[in-house]
Design a protein around this motif. Structure first.
Motif, PDB file in Angstrom:
ATOM      1  N   MET A 110     -84.499 -10.192  22.677  1.00 20.36           N
ATOM      2  CA  MET A 110     -82.982 -10.125  23.427  1.00 20.36           C
ATOM      3  C   MET A 110     -83.272 -11.846  24.209  1.00 20.36           C
ATOM      4  SD  MET A 110     -81.979  -7.530  26.171  1.00 20.36           S
ATOM      5  CE  MET A 110     -79.461  -7.913  26.717  1.00 20.36           C
ATOM      6  N   ARG A 111     -81.506 -11.984  23.344  1.00 12.87           N
ATOM      7  CA  ARG A 111     -81.455 -13.801  24.192  1.00 12.87           C
ATOM      8  C   ARG A 111     -81.007 -13.871  25.081  1.00 12.87           C
ATOM      9  NH1 ARG A 111     -78.354 -17.322  19.375  1.00 12.87           N
ATOM     10  NH2 ARG A 111     -78.521 -19.125  21.741  1.00 12.87           N
ATOM     11  N   LYS A 112     -81.237 -14.273  25.897  1.00 12.96           N
ATOM     12  CA  LYS A 112     -81.530 -14.674  27.765  1.00 12.96           C
ATOM     13  C   LYS A 112     -79.965 -14.780  27.667  1.00 12.96           C
ATOM     14  CE  LYS A 112     -82.462 -16.516  32.260  1.00 12.96           C
ATOM     15  NZ  LYS A 112     -84.164 -17.303  32.473  1.00 12.96           N
ATOM     16  N   PHE A 113     -78.849 -14.031  28.648  1.00 14.06           N
ATOM     17  CA  PHE A 113     -77.346 -14.826  29.038  1.00 14.06           C
ATOM     18  C   PHE A 113     -77.497 -15.843  29.782  1.00 14.06           C
ATOM     19  CE2 PHE A 113     -73.069 -14.075  31.624  1.00 14.06           C
ATOM     20  CZ  PHE A 113     -72.691 -13.646  30.185  1.00 14.06           C
ATOM     21  N   LYS A 114     -76.449 -16.756  29.143  1.00 15.20           N
ATOM     22  CA  LYS A 114     -76.314 -17.976  30.914  1.00 15.20           C
ATOM     23  C   LYS A 114     -75.755 -18.757  30.309  1.00 15.20           C
ATOM     24  CE  LYS A 114     -79.045 -22.617  30.551  1.00 15.20           C
ATOM     25  NZ  LYS A 114     -80.409 -23.308  29.804  1.00 15.20           N
ATOM     26  N   ILE A 115     -74.941 -18.594  31.502  1.00 21.02           N
ATOM     27  CA  ILE A 115     -73.528 -19.269  31.639  1.00 21.02           C
ATOM     28  C   ILE A 115     -73.724 -21.281  32.262  1.00 21.02           C
ATOM     29  CG2 ILE A 115     -71.487 -19.787  32.768  1.00 21.02           C
ATOM     30  CD1 ILE A 115     -71.521 -16.975  33.787  1.00 21.02           C
ATOM     31  N   GLY A 116     -73.619 -21.624  31.240  1.00 19.37           N
ATOM     32  CA  GLY A 116     -73.318 -22.575  31.602  1.00 19.37           C
ATOM     33  C   GLY A 116     -71.846 -23.549  32.479  1.00 19.37           C
ATOM     34  N   TYR A 117     -73.149 -25.333  32.589  1.00 21.30           N
ATOM     35  CA  TYR A 117     -71.736 -25.625  34.385  1.00 21.30           C
ATOM     36  C   TYR A 117     -70.882 -25.821  33.698  1.00 21.30           C
ATOM     37  CZ  TYR A 117     -71.494 -30.406  31.458  1.00 21.30           C
ATOM     38  OH  TYR A 117     -72.195 -31.794  30.841  1.00 21.30           O
ATOM     39  N   ARG A 118     -69.853 -26.547  31.861  1.00 20.11           N
ATOM     40  CA  ARG A 118     -69.058 -26.329  31.649  1.00 20.11           C
ATOM     41  C   ARG A 118     -67.777 -25.099  31.596  1.00 20.11           C
ATOM     42  NH1 ARG A 118     -67.299 -28.415  25.854  1.00 20.11           N
ATOM     43  NH2 ARG A 118     -65.212 -28.325  26.008  1.00 20.11           N
ATOM     44  N   THR A 119     -68.406 -24.315  30.448  1.00 19.48           N
ATOM     45  CA  THR A 119     -68.128 -22.858  31.288  1.00 19.48           C
ATOM     46  C   THR A 119     -67.808 -22.353  32.072  1.00 19.48           C
ATOM     47  OG1 THR A 119     -69.716 -21.784  28.984  1.00 19.48           O
ATOM     48  CG2 THR A 119     -69.094 -20.755  30.358  1.00 19.48           C
ATOM     49  N   ALA A 120     -68.584 -22.594  33.000  1.00 19.46           N
ATOM     50  CA  ALA A 120     -68.262 -22.380  34.966  1.00 19.46           C
ATOM     51  C   ALA A 120     -67.012 -23.432  35.112  1.00 19.46           C
ATOM     52  CB  ALA A 120     -69.477 -22.443  35.913  1.00 19.46           C
ATOM     53  N   LYS A 121     -66.750 -24.391  34.901  1.00 24.74           N
ATOM     54  CA  LYS A 121     -65.610 -25.593  34.522  1.00 24.74           C
ATOM     55  C   LYS A 121     -64.716 -25.513  34.413  1.00 24.74           C
ATOM     56  CE  LYS A 121     -67.492 -29.021  34.279  1.00 24.74           C
ATOM     57  NZ  LYS A 121     -67.589 -30.578  33.943  1.00 24.74           N
ATOM     58  N   THR A 122     -64.638 -24.764  32.955  1.00 23.54           N
ATOM     59  CA  THR A 122     -63.439 -24.091  32.867  1.00 23.54           C
ATOM     60  C   THR A 122     -62.872 -23.128  33.098  1.00 23.54           C
ATOM     61  OG1 THR A 122     -64.546 -25.353  30.284  1.00 23.54           O
ATOM     62  CG2 THR A 122     -62.927 -23.634  30.113  1.00 23.54           C
ATOM     63  N   ALA A 123     -63.336 -21.684  33.866  1.00 24.83           N
ATOM     64  CA  ALA A 123     -63.659 -20.606  34.108  1.00 24.83           C
ATOM     65  C   ALA A 123     -62.150 -21.161  35.278  1.00 24.83           C
ATOM     66  CB  ALA A 123     -64.398 -19.843  34.147  1.00 24.83           C
ATOM     67  N   LEU A 124     -63.507 -21.956  36.393  1.00 25.82           N
ATOM     68  CA  LEU A 124     -62.624 -21.932  37.516  1.00 25.82           C
ATOM     69  C   LEU A 124     -61.057 -22.898  37.241  1.00 25.82           C
ATOM     70  CD1 LEU A 124     -63.043 -21.873  40.628  1.00 25.82           C
ATOM     71  CD2 LEU A 124     -64.480 -24.219  40.150  1.00 25.82           C
ATOM     72  N   GLY A 125     -61.319 -23.790  36.997  1.00 26.93           N
ATOM     73  CA  GLY A 125     -60.162 -24.964  36.592  1.00 26.93           C
ATOM     74  C   GLY A 125     -59.007 -24.369  35.550  1.00 26.93           C
ATOM     75  N   THR A 126     -59.396 -23.157  34.557  1.00 25.86           N
ATOM     76  CA  THR A 126     -57.675 -22.494  34.311  1.00 25.86           C
ATOM     77  C   THR A 126     -57.306 -21.503  35.481  1.00 25.86           C
ATOM     78  OG1 THR A 126     -59.343 -22.578  32.124  1.00 25.86           O
ATOM     79  CG2 THR A 126     -57.562 -20.798  32.948  1.00 25.86           C
ATOM     80  N   GLY A 127     -58.290 -20.841  36.451  1.00 25.92           N
ATOM     81  CA  GLY A 127     -58.308 -20.236  37.220  1.00 25.92           C
ATOM     82  C   GLY A 127     -57.015 -21.080  38.105  1.00 25.92           C
ATOM     83  N   ILE A 128     -57.492 -22.519  38.719  1.00 25.13           N
ATOM     84  CA  ILE A 128     -56.988 -22.996  39.400  1.00 25.13           C
ATOM     85  C   ILE A 128     -55.654 -23.831  39.071  1.00 25.13           C
ATOM     86  CG2 ILE A 128     -57.089 -25.643  40.899  1.00 25.13           C
ATOM     87  CD1 ILE A 128     -60.313 -24.686  40.897  1.00 25.13           C
ATOM     88  N   ALA A 129     -55.725 -24.120  37.528  1.00 20.33           N
ATOM     89  CA  ALA A 129     -53.880 -24.542  36.890  1.00 20.33           C
ATOM     90  C   ALA A 129     -53.101 -23.756  36.840  1.00 20.33           C
ATOM     91  CB  ALA A 129     -54.986 -25.282  35.925  1.00 20.33           C
ATOM     92  N   ILE A 130     -53.859 -22.132  36.486  1.00 21.79           N
ATOM     93  CA  ILE A 130     -52.220 -21.251  37.021  1.00 21.79           C
ATOM     94  C   ILE A 130     -52.330 -21.136  37.888  1.00 21.79           C
ATOM     95  CG2 ILE A 130     -52.054 -19.175  36.001  1.00 21.79           C
ATOM     96  CD1 ILE A 130     -54.022 -19.476  33.363  1.00 21.79           C
ATOM     97  N   SER A 131     -53.041 -20.856  39.170  1.00 19.60           N
ATOM     98  CA  SER A 131     -52.571 -20.642  40.543  1.00 19.60           C
ATOM     99  C   SER A 131     -51.526 -21.559  40.760  1.00 19.60           C
ATOM    100  CB  SER A 131     -53.990 -20.714  41.916  1.00 19.60           C
ATOM    101  OG  SER A 131     -54.391 -19.283  41.278  1.00 19.60           O
ATOM    102  N   ILE A 132     -52.119 -22.878  40.885  1.00 17.56           N
ATOM    103  CA  ILE A 132     -51.070 -24.163  41.436  1.00 17.56           C
ATOM    104  C   ILE A 132     -49.394 -24.016  40.307  1.00 17.56           C
ATOM    105  CG2 ILE A 132     -50.551 -26.753  41.564  1.00 17.56           C
ATOM    106  CD1 ILE A 132     -53.531 -27.302  41.751  1.00 17.56           C
ATOM    107  N   ALA A 133     -49.386 -23.797  39.085  1.00 14.64           N
ATOM    108  CA  ALA A 133     -49.106 -23.711  38.490  1.00 14.64           C
ATOM    109  C   ALA A 133     -47.300 -22.561  38.796  1.00 14.64           C
ATOM    110  CB  ALA A 133     -48.820 -23.850  37.373  1.00 14.64           C
TER     111      ALA A 133
END
Length: 321
Positions: free
Chosen positions: A1-24
């Protein structure tokens, strides 16, 4: 079974998307969710690529608003108008080298199409969405994790393999074949490929040329590895025991011990050239076997000289031989 891993780009994308939508959404912009889409598209692996993509997207979106005004107002808000618009718009983005912005521009154009009314308020709304999405993406990309530890690890592995290769060459010249399989050569080539890829990514996260030292270091080592590969068949043909072989073996042993921080290339070049002069002063070979062996050893010294010249020309990282 492959280890589940969240990369830093994925984390930045998720956070950045939420911030952008919130501001707009907070600014009560129409189509506010599109700010998140733009943020997703603009978050890249490196800072330089992020700036390049963000710039292309902004200008392409701004240009699409001009095209939208011309085509929709003149031809009407019909599917045919969209097709004709893209028929002219896409070649212009290619000509201006901003093709990265085609996708986001299409979103903007569809907003205009769905409203079916071109106005200053619509333009302001779309420019605001674009600016928020791009701005948040650039802000998120100001942080890039350091890869210096990984690059240093590659450096040490390469130097370790170089030491092994030189040690085996010296042993062969002194004692003959000991069954070495030479696996360090292809292994080092693989390490160098991975190291150069990572170093290039690191280069793309810096805007100053002098911060590209690791990339140039691995390029230099790659060229040295090519020289070392040329040494192997030369050494393998040496079977006749001559004094010069032992002298070169001792030189290579010292060279192997000096693959570390500190610039010793010039010292070894001087020593190598002095040794070459000593060879010329020695009595001429008496047999064909001795002549061929000494000729191969002279060839080997030329390759060693090229190896050291490559190092002496390298500037940037802590000097290594």
């Amino acid at each position: 079974m492959r280890k589940f891993k969240i990369g830093y780009r994925t984390a930045k994308t998720a956070l950045g998307t939420g911030i952008a939508i919130s501001i707009a959404q907070l600014l009560e912009l129409d189509f506010y969710a599109s700010a998140g889409i733009i943020a997703i598209l603009c978050i890249q692996n490196t800072k330089r690529k992020s700036w390049k993509v963000a710039t292309a997207r902004f200008f392409a979106c701004a240009l699409s608003l001009v095209f939208g005004f011309v085509f929709f107002e003149l031809l009407g808000y019909h599917p045919v108008s969209i097709g004709l618009l893209l028929l002219f718009f896409i070649p212009v983005t290619v000509m201006l080298k901003i093709t990265e912005g085609i996708a986001t521009s299409s979103v903007v154009l569809l907003h205009v199409y769905s409203v079916e009314k071109y106005s200053f308020g619509l333009v302001a709304n779309e420019l605001s969405i674009i600016s928020i999405g791009i701005g948040v993406a650039l802000f998120m990309n100001t942080y890039m994790p350091s890869v210096e530890k990984e690059l240093t690890g590659f450096q040490l592995k390469i130097e370790e393999n170089f030491f092994k290769v030189f040690s085996e060459l010296a042993y062969y010249l002194k004692h003959g074949d000991n069954g070495w399989d030479g696996q360090e050569i292809p292994e080092t080539a693989n390490v160098l490929r991975a190291a150069k890829s990572l170093a290039f990514r690191d280069v793309e996260n810096h805007f100053k040329r002098e911060e590209n030292h690791f990339y140039y270091y691995f390029k230099m080592r790659e060229k040295q590895l090519d020289v070392m590969e040329r040494m192997l068949p030369i050494v393998s043909t040496i079977e006749y025991d001559v004094e010069q072989a032992k002298m070169i073996a001792e030189f290579i042993e010292d060279l192997a011990d000096s693959i570390h921080s500190g610039n010793t290339a010039y010292r070894f070049l001087h020593r190598l050239r002095k040794m070459h002069e000593d060879f010329q002063a020695m009595p001429l070979p008496e047999t064909r076997e001795e002549f061929e062996t000494r000729a191969s050893l002279v060839h080997l010294t030329k390759e060693l000289e090229q190896y050291l010249i490559l190092k002496s020309e390298f500037v940037g990282l802590k000097a290594t031989s």
